[in-house]
Design an enzyme around this catalytic site. Structure first.
Site, PDB file in Angstrom:
ATOM      1  N   ASP A  78      -6.086  -0.673 -13.767  1.00 13.51           N
ATOM      2  CA  ASP A  78      -7.027  -1.677 -13.269  1.00 13.51           C
ATOM      3  C   ASP A  78      -7.955  -2.109 -14.405  1.00 13.51           C
ATOM      4  OD1 ASP A  78      -8.921  -3.017 -11.274  1.00 13.51           O
ATOM      5  OD2 ASP A  78      -7.526  -2.009  -9.924  1.00 13.51           O
TER       6      ASP A  78
ATOM      7  N   HIS B 118     -13.786  -3.863 -10.521  1.00 15.06           N
ATOM      8  CA  HIS B 118     -12.702  -3.675  -9.553  1.00 15.06           C
ATOM      9  C   HIS B 118     -12.108  -2.274  -9.612  1.00 15.06           C
ATOM     10  CE1 HIS B 118      -8.549  -4.480  -7.968  1.00 15.06           C
ATOM     11  NE2 HIS B 118      -9.172  -5.336  -7.188  1.00 15.06           N
TER      12      HIS B 118
ATOM     13  N   SER C  11      -6.064  -5.131  -2.414  1.00 14.20           N
ATOM     14  CA  SER C  11      -6.507  -4.188  -3.453  1.00 14.20           C
ATOM     15  C   SER C  11      -7.234  -3.000  -2.858  1.00 14.20           C
ATOM     16  CB  SER C  11      -7.463  -4.893  -4.428  1.00 14.20           C
ATOM     17  OG  SER C  11      -6.769  -5.594  -5.416  1.00 14.20           O
TER      18      SER C  11
END
Length: 624
Positions: free
Chosen positions: A196, A258, A438
């Site tokens: 990520d 994220h 996600s």
């Protein structure tokens, strides 16, 4: 145009000498000059995961070429003139293809799969790069494959409002049924790699982090002043309007953090009197940085997949703590490419489970990567009511669903996890609700960690089978969302325990199982079914999922007075094998799966109508 094959990221040496007048010696961009040039060109068009129907096509400035012999392009000062005939032909072929597309190519590096990453001198539509790749492959029989080095990005629809509930873990309607699972497993001993944006050392997460790596090769994307290194911390991925090329994004965007949010869902520190809980809080997270400003390249992501699972990547130290689970909360448009699929196959060969997001475009996940790759667990997102989230992709490639949230009517409908408070650069710790596939994916990756902690002998295919068979029915509409919502407690129970070939034992036949649609599921290898044929019209079906590379051995032993026959059908209901011996005889079928992914098979026990024999008992052995 001329073709230059350039070695990067060290001193960029021109290796293409004057070959048929087509190669010109000269210097190539390097260091900070390259960064400035990239920024002036607005670098990549990072629209690869744009919503379905978007008018702008994704761009890229790289392609990947794999030669059948696995060799690299010439990287010595001697250049093409000093190369062998095969190398000279490759350089000519690349030059000719580039000229037809008015593009110049420079060499970036070799990948862990011994493919070559080539950089274009301009950004081109992904379809145009794909056409160039086809031209290269068609012109040179030594090319195994050529394809665009696509740019993927986080699958995220963020919301920064905070609340204090994690409904997605415990609510009966839309939750994961997680508290009951924690009585049986916390994920201890399992490493989950999160590919990520990297991570921030959040106080509610840092204790569960193990050493990772920064795989971002491009300095603009990396946004940390260097290329690959051992520091996977997230410097931020904020971008200004238009900075990603092709008019994207349409407005300034803050840093997403994220990877920190995803990692917190998997393994935030729990029972510490503060913050949030993680699904598998006894597990460890290995952060691998593959996404930065505007996204990340497929070639970097593929290398990270291989390294995370314990494979070797040139120039990167060996992974001291290989992961049993890989979380990919990222994606882009287009079907699964060879580079990604080969990396996944490599990870699976080392017994690593790969969990991926279905995508957020309210479209068929078959048209997105890595959601459409074989051998992965593709995850759709559900809302608080247990139905499909409005943004979630769907389709036959989706295996299961998990809470992804919906913040349209309030932030508390999202998924709460760890975050950072910085708008661009890092600041203090905080928490936030996000929504997206996600967010659904780390729920499943965490549950897989719980399962593997309970039974480390499980293979990737066995994990998928048990996840699907233990999932619960959707309480609201979720068409083409896989087998159901993942049930953490039931999944841990289904994982079993012990060594060797897990599962097995003896089970009783359960009626009604007289049709393919009502076939009794057999989750574990080495299982014996005790069954009964109750009448001359009775027939019994059993469903098994046969992993790639395995052989199903079905053995039917009737009572001594009866004549029962054994049949095997594929997922479409087509007969693929049978054994029809006489009274009291043992029927056997062996059927191999030579494919790259699991297949569904139906085993049938049938009363032979040609005799007046007796009804009664039988045993059916199923092993693989």
């Amino acid at each position: 145009m001329t073709l230059k094959i350039v070695a990067r990221p060290r001193v960029n040496q021109v290796v293409g000498a004057a070959l048929l007048g087509g190669f010109l010696a000269g210097a190539a961009m390097a260091g900070t000059s390259a960064e400035r040039a990239l920024q002036q060109q607005q670098v990549p068009g990072f629209a690869a995961a744009a919503a379905a129907g978007a008018s702008r096509e994704a761009l890229t400035d790289r392609l990947i070429v794999k030669y059948r012999d696995g060799s690299a392009l010439v990287t010595t000062q001697g250049g093409a003139s000093g190369a062998g005939m095969a190398q000279q032909q490759r350089l000519r072929s690349l030059e000719t293809a580039g000229q037809r597309f008015n593009a110049r190519l420079t060499r970036v590096r070799s990948t862990a799969q011994n493919a070559e990453v080539l950089k274009l001198d301009r950004r081109m539509a992904e379809s145009e790069v794909a056409a160039l790749a086809r031209e290269i492959a068609a012109a040179d029989p030594s090319v195994e494959y050529a394809e665009p080095d696509r740019i993927l990005k986080p699958m995220l629809v963020p919301n920064d409002t905070q609340y204090s509930q994690q409904w997605h873990y415990f609510e009966a309607t839309g939750g994961l049924n997680l508290p009951a699972a924690w009585d049986k497993s916390t994920g201890s001993g399992v490493v989950v790699a999160v590919l990520d944006t990297g991570y921030r050392p959040h106080a509610d997460l840092a204790a569960n982090i193990v050493a990772g790596y920064d795989f971002i090769n491009d300095s603009f994307v990396g946004n940390d002043g260097n290329g690959r290194d051992s520091d996977p911390s997230d410097p931020g991925d904020a971008v200004q309007a238009g900075e990603c090329g092709n008019g994207e994004p349409t407005q300034d965007e803050s840093s997403s953090w994220h990877g920190t949010h995803v990692a917190g869902t998997i393994a935030a520190v729990t029972n510490n009197g503060t913050g949030v809980a993680g699904v598998a809080f006894g597990a460890k997270v290995q952060p691998l940085r593959v996404l930065g400003k505007c996204g990340g390249y497929t070639s970097d992501i593929a290398d990270a997949i291989i390294w995370a699972s314990g494979g070797s990547v040139s120039g990167v130290p060996a992974n001291a703590t290989p992961a049993r689970v890989i979380n990919l909360s990222l994606g882009g448009g287009g079907a699964c490419d060879s580079t990604t699929q080969n990396a996944i196959n490599s990870a699976r060969s080392r017994n690593t489970v790969v969990v991926v997001a279905a995508g957020n475009s309210n479209a068929n996940a078959a048209n997105y990567s890595p959601a459409s790759c074989s051998g992965v667990i593709t995850v759709a997102a559900t809302n608080r009511s247990g139905g499909r989230a409005y943004y979630s992709n769907y389709g036959s490639v989706v295996e299961v669903a998990a809470p992804g949230g919906d913040v349209r009517s309030g932030a508390s409908g999202g998924i709460l996890s760890t975050l950072n408070a910085g708008q661009t650069a890092p600041a203090g710790d905080n928490y936030a609700w996000y929504q997206g596939t996600s967010m659904a994916t780390p729920h499943v990756a965490g549950v897989v960690a719980l399962m593997l902690s309970k039974n480390s002998a499980l293979t990737p295919d066995q994990v998928l089978t048990r996840l699907q068979q233990s999932s619960r029915a959707f309480p609201a509409t979720c068409s083409q969302c896989g087998s159901g919502i993942v049930d953490a407690s039931a999944a841990v129970d289904a994982a079993g325990g012990g060594g060797g070939n897990p599962g097995g034992g003896t089970v009783a036949e359960v009626e009604s199982n007289n049709t393919l649609s009502t076939a009794q599921a057999i989750a574990n290898a080495n299982t014996t079914v005790n069954g009964t044929i109750g009448s001359s019209s009775d027939t019994d079906y059993f469903r098994v999922t046969l992993p790639a590379g395995r052989t199903l051995a079905a053995t039917l032993t009737p009572n001594s007075a009866s004549d029962y026959d054994l049949y095997l059908y594929n997922a479409n209901g087509t007969q693929v094998a049978r054994s029809i011996l006489g009274t009291g005889a043992v029927d056997k079928i062996n059927y191999s799966n030579g494919g790259a992914s699991s297949i569904t098979l139906y085993v049938r026990v049938r009363y032979y109508s040609g005799r007046t024999g007796s009804t009664g008992t039988y045993t059916l052995g199923l092993g693989w």
